[in-house]
Motif scaffolding. Structure first.
Motif, PDB file in Angstrom:
ATOM      1  N   HIS A 430       0.861  -1.184   0.000  1.00 43.84           N
ATOM      2  CA  HIS A 430       0.000   0.000   0.000  1.00 43.84           C
ATOM      3  C   HIS A 430       0.898   1.235   0.000  1.00 43.84           C
ATOM      4  CE1 HIS A 430      -3.606   2.314   1.992  1.00 43.84           C
ATOM      5  NE2 HIS A 430      -3.173   2.878   0.877  1.00 43.84           N
ATOM      6  N   VAL A 431       0.726   2.070  -1.012  1.00 40.43           N
ATOM      7  CA  VAL A 431       1.511   3.300  -1.136  1.00 40.43           C
ATOM      8  C   VAL A 431       0.555   4.476  -1.071  1.00 40.43           C
ATOM      9  CG1 VAL A 431       3.202   4.575  -2.499  1.00 40.43           C
ATOM     10  CG2 VAL A 431       3.090   2.076  -2.671  1.00 40.43           C
ATOM     11  N   ARG A 432       0.842   5.429  -0.195  1.00 42.57           N
ATOM     12  CA  ARG A 432       0.047   6.660  -0.123  1.00 42.57           C
ATOM     13  C   ARG A 432       0.915   7.813  -0.607  1.00 42.57           C
ATOM     14  NH1 ARG A 432      -3.919   7.705   4.706  1.00 42.57           N
ATOM     15  NH2 ARG A 432      -5.033   6.241   3.355  1.00 42.57           N
ATOM     16  N   VAL A 433       0.366   8.565  -1.551  1.00 46.60           N
ATOM     17  CA  VAL A 433       1.110   9.653  -2.181  1.00 46.60           C
ATOM     18  C   VAL A 433       0.434  10.976  -1.866  1.00 46.60           C
ATOM     19  CG1 VAL A 433       2.012  10.584  -4.340  1.00 46.60           C
ATOM     20  CG2 VAL A 433       1.778   8.108  -4.054  1.00 46.60           C
ATOM     21  N   ARG A 434       1.214  11.918  -1.356  1.00 46.14           N
ATOM     22  CA  ARG A 434       0.743  13.295  -1.158  1.00 46.14           C
ATOM     23  C   ARG A 434       1.212  14.134  -2.338  1.00 46.14           C
ATOM     24  NH1 ARG A 434      -2.965  15.134   2.767  1.00 46.14           N
ATOM     25  NH2 ARG A 434      -2.830  13.764   4.581  1.00 46.14           N
ATOM     26  N   LEU A 435       0.256  14.735  -3.054  1.00 52.08           N
ATOM     27  CA  LEU A 435       0.541  15.586  -4.200  1.00 52.08           C
ATOM     28  C   LEU A 435       0.250  17.042  -3.867  1.00 52.08           C
ATOM     29  CD1 LEU A 435      -1.267  13.275  -6.752  1.00 52.08           C
ATOM     30  CD2 LEU A 435       1.201  13.645  -6.698  1.00 52.08           C
ATOM     31  N   ALA A 436       0.740  17.940  -4.696  1.00 53.33           N
ATOM     32  CA  ALA A 436       0.460  19.360  -4.483  1.00 53.33           C
ATOM     33  C   ALA A 436      -0.977  19.697  -4.835  1.00 53.33           C
ATOM     34  CB  ALA A 436       1.428  20.206  -5.309  1.00 53.33           C
ATOM     35  N   GLU A 437      -1.572  18.919  -5.749  1.00 54.19           N
ATOM     36  CA  GLU A 437      -2.959  19.125  -6.151  1.00 54.19           C
ATOM     37  C   GLU A 437      -3.525  17.788  -6.609  1.00 54.19           C
ATOM     38  OE1 GLU A 437      -2.213  20.523 -10.759  1.00 54.19           O
ATOM     39  OE2 GLU A 437      -2.504  22.055  -9.216  1.00 54.19           O
ATOM     40  N   PRO A 438      -4.854  17.663  -6.723  1.00 54.07           N
ATOM     41  CA  PRO A 438      -5.425  16.376  -7.149  1.00 54.07           C
ATOM     42  C   PRO A 438      -4.889  15.953  -8.502  1.00 54.07           C
ATOM     43  CG  PRO A 438      -7.126  17.837  -6.283  1.00 54.07           C
ATOM     44  CD  PRO A 438      -5.887  18.658  -6.394  1.00 54.07           C
ATOM     45  N   PRO A 439      -4.711  14.654  -8.720  1.00 53.33           N
ATOM     46  CA  PRO A 439      -4.241  14.186 -10.032  1.00 53.33           C
ATOM     47  C   PRO A 439      -5.227  14.568 -11.120  1.00 53.33           C
ATOM     48  CG  PRO A 439      -4.997  12.343  -8.661  1.00 53.33           C
ATOM     49  CD  PRO A 439      -4.943  13.544  -7.779  1.00 53.33           C
ATOM     50  N   ARG A 440      -4.704  15.019 -12.254  1.00 56.63           N
ATOM     51  CA  ARG A 440      -5.560  15.561 -13.302  1.00 56.63           C
ATOM     52  C   ARG A 440      -6.268  14.479 -14.105  1.00 56.63           C
ATOM     53  NH1 ARG A 440      -1.913  20.592 -15.724  1.00 56.63           N
ATOM     54  NH2 ARG A 440      -1.727  21.731 -13.752  1.00 56.63           N
ATOM     55  N   ASP A 441      -5.616  13.359 -14.337  1.00 57.68           N
ATOM     56  CA  ASP A 441      -6.208  12.306 -15.161  1.00 57.68           C
ATOM     57  C   ASP A 441      -5.867  10.966 -14.530  1.00 57.68           C
ATOM     58  OD1 ASP A 441      -7.207  10.620 -17.073  1.00 57.68           O
ATOM     59  OD2 ASP A 441      -6.404  11.729 -18.777  1.00 57.68           O
ATOM     60  N   ASP A 463      -3.954   6.857  -3.267  1.00 61.36           N
ATOM     61  CA  ASP A 463      -3.621   5.564  -2.676  1.00 61.36           C
ATOM     62  C   ASP A 463      -3.455   4.527  -3.784  1.00 61.36           C
ATOM     63  OD1 ASP A 463      -3.721   5.542   0.404  1.00 61.36           O
ATOM     64  OD2 ASP A 463      -5.476   6.743  -0.148  1.00 61.36           O
ATOM     65  N   ALA A 464      -2.356   3.793  -3.716  1.00 64.03           N
ATOM     66  CA  ALA A 464      -2.078   2.715  -4.657  1.00 64.03           C
ATOM     67  C   ALA A 464      -1.964   1.423  -3.864  1.00 64.03           C
ATOM     68  CB  ALA A 464      -0.783   2.996  -5.415  1.00 64.03           C
ATOM     69  N   VAL A 465      -2.890   0.509  -4.092  1.00 65.12           N
ATOM     70  CA  VAL A 465      -2.929  -0.763  -3.377  1.00 65.12           C
ATOM     71  C   VAL A 465      -2.589  -1.873  -4.360  1.00 65.12           C
ATOM     72  CG1 VAL A 465      -4.350  -2.372  -2.054  1.00 65.12           C
ATOM     73  CG2 VAL A 465      -4.643   0.115  -1.761  1.00 65.12           C
ATOM     74  N   ARG A 466      -1.622  -2.680  -3.993  1.00 64.33           N
ATOM     75  CA  ARG A 466      -1.166  -3.747  -4.875  1.00 64.33           C
ATOM     76  C   ARG A 466      -2.256  -4.808  -5.021  1.00 64.33           C
ATOM     77  NH1 ARG A 466       4.115  -5.036  -6.701  1.00 64.33           N
ATOM     78  NH2 ARG A 466       4.757  -3.106  -5.680  1.00 64.33           N
TER      79      ARG A 466
END
Length: 550
Positions: A430-441, A463-466
């Motif tokens: 499980h990978v959690r990614v904090r971005l500066a803004e919501p992903p565009r696509d 969140d990326a879950v394997r």
């Protein structure tokens, strides 16, 4: 009144009045000009041309201007003592076909500027220029946050001609460190025996170069690279020559040139060609950039003034010099000592500009209930103290030694293109990614990663879950390749293909892969452009169904 004003301007410019005299000579031909055309034709900054126009007071029609016949008679006398400006033979621009003269263009005794080292070769490559005009016109539009300004088609062809006139190119390897200008395609058109690799952060440019190279019948190897995170391993220590047109900041030039040096096979024998320009009004900026080159212990083998011309960049005269830099015995140690010190702010504008504040995760943390075994990226120091940390560049460079079920990744503004690679480089469940803004696509991101992850997003948190390995043969082999994203793609593919098809030998498996994906050799999945990651599934399927090579 105009004559006195122009005479005063020329006198005040001193030895740098040559630029204004070129502009005045062109105006005295009586044709209509736009500001952009006159800037580009004379390699004079927009402010410099505007200063001349203020005192010359030409007549205007919309965005165009010209001198009236009476003004021409009056002002031409100021050029009588200047044989280099007498009767310049330069086509007049039209709205449809703006003129882009080259340094030294024209048939007057001294031309309109410094001698062009390849001007005498250009007439023999008219068809290549025409083809480049179409390619440049159809190319993806430049991104201001990446400091993109398109070089003219003639400039791109002249770069290729200079390479061939100065160096022996048959069998040589050229690395383009960034290639928004499509220099790679021009080189392959003129010197097809040259092996060309492009490393660029812009997915659109990489896809376009691949598409056009295939249509033209040759190969250009394309690699995704954010140079702030490193040069792709497949590009390191491979090239005989490197060429770059970087962001025109000391940090940008220093970083791109340092990566270019890293790409050279024998740095002391190779060369780096650098396009860099500054306004004639800002010598201190040019000095800062040259100091960044001096810190890398590079020798200036040649500098061709105003060699590169651009559509735009009027602040620097729509022109840039071309440097030929030769590394010395002290260059490689200097690069190793400095390359990781360059910050993420290397551009002149946007969230990763030199003047912007460094991006930070702020008060955010991975979120309640999420306890990562490792923090990746520049998280604030007070977030989960005691948790192991890793830099983004380190995360991409090699597999993380310890196995963790959860990982948290912070991706600052301007580095979003690295996100697919950062996820593939992670072995956590499980990978959690904090971005500066919501992903565009999110869908476009999820599709090439679907064999490995299920992606969901809530605001600027992803969140990326394997997922479980796919049940079909294509999915299983694709998953094995992506699970070993740091490894050589062709090697992992070959071993998986042999497991799926025991009748194949290693040689036969390599041949099958080479036929299905000729772009897969000597690269890792992390270096592939996004369009190649998407191509992996059909290519893997083709390899599973291909006949056994004889």
């Amino acid at each position: 009144m105009e004559r006195e004003g122009v005479a005063g301007l020329l006198a005040g410019a001193g030895v740098d009045a040559r630029r204004h005299r070129r502009a005045l000579a062109l105006l005295c031909e009586g044709g209509w000009w736009t500001l952009a055309d006159l800037v580009r034709a004379t390699a004079t900054s927009r402010r410099g041309v505007e200063a001349l126009l203020r005192v010359a007071s030409p007549e205007r029609s919309g965005e165009r201007f010209r001198l009236a016949p009476g003004q021409i008679r009056d002002l031409r006398a100021l050029l009588d003592d200047d044989p280099a400006a007498a009767t310049p033979v330069v086509p007049r621009p039209t709205a449809a076909t703006p003129v882009v003269p080259h340094p030294g263009a024209g048939s007057s005794p001294a031309g309109l500027g410094p001698a062009d080292p390849v001007g005498h070769l250009l007439p023999g490559y008219g068809q290549v220029v025409e083809r480049l005009e179409k390619l440049v016109a159809a190319a993806p539009r430049g991104r201001h946050v990446l400091d993109h300004v398109a070089a003219t088609p003639e400039t791109v062809v002249r770069r290729a001609l200079l390479l061939g006139a100065r160096f022996w190119l048959p069998g040589a390897r050229l690395l383009c460190v960034g290639d928004h200008d499509l220099t790679s395609l021009a080189v392959k058109m003129i010197h097809p025996g040259t092996e060309v690799t492009v490393a660029d952060v812009d997915e659109r440019i990489l896809a376009y170069i691949d598409e056009q190279a295939q249509a033209l019948g040759f190969t250009v190897r394309t690699l995704w690279a954010d140079l702030r995170l490193g040069l792709p391993p497949a590009a390191r220590g491979q090239a005989d020559l490197a060429l770059t047109d970087p962001p025109y900041t000391p940090e940008g030039v220093g970083l791109f040139v340092a990566r270019a040096v890293e790409g050279l096979r024998e740095p002391e024998e190779g060369r780096v060609l650098l396009a860099y320009g500054a306004s004639e009004r800002t010598p201190m900026l040019a000095l800062k950039v040259q100091n960044s080159l001096h810190e890398l212990n590079l020798c200036y083998e040649a500098v061709y003034p105003d060699f590169n011309r651009y559509f735009g960049a009027e602040a620097i005269g729509s022109a840039a010099d071309l440097y030929i830099l030769r590394p010395t015995t002290k260059t490689r140690p200097a690069v190793a000592a400095r390359v990781d010190r360059y910050g993420t702010g290397i551009y002149t504008q946007g969230p990763q500009s030199v003047e912007s504040r460094p991006a930070a995760a702020g008060a955010a943390d991975p979120g309640p209930g999420f306890e990562p075994g490792v923090l990746v990226g520049d998280w604030p120091k007070d977030v989960l103290p005691g948790t192991p940390r890793a830099r983004l560049a380190t995360w991409l460079a090699k597999p993380y030694a310890a196995a963790h079920d959860r990982a948290a990744v912070f991706v600052p503004a301007g580095l979003e293109a690295a996100l697919p690679r950062l996820l593939l480089a992670t072995r956590a469940g499980h990978v959690r990614v904090r971005l500066a803004e919501p992903p565009r696509d999110l869908d476009a991101l999820a599709e090439p990663l679907s064999p490995v992850y299920r992606l969901t997003a809530g605001g600027a948190v992803l969140d990326a879950v394997r997922v479980d390995p796919p049940a079909d043969a294509t999915g299983r082999l694709l998953r094995a390749i992506l699970d070993n994203a740091h490894g050589k793609l062709a090697n992992t593919w070959r071993e998986g293909l042999i497991r799926a098809r025991p009748e194949l030998t290693k040689r036969q498996a390599r041949a099958v892969i080479g036929e299905a994906a000729p772009w897969a050799g000597e690269v890792s999945a992390l270096e592939l452009p996004l369009h190649r990651l998407r191509d992996l599934r059909p290519a893997v399927a083709a390899s599973l169904g291909a006949p056994v090579p004889v």
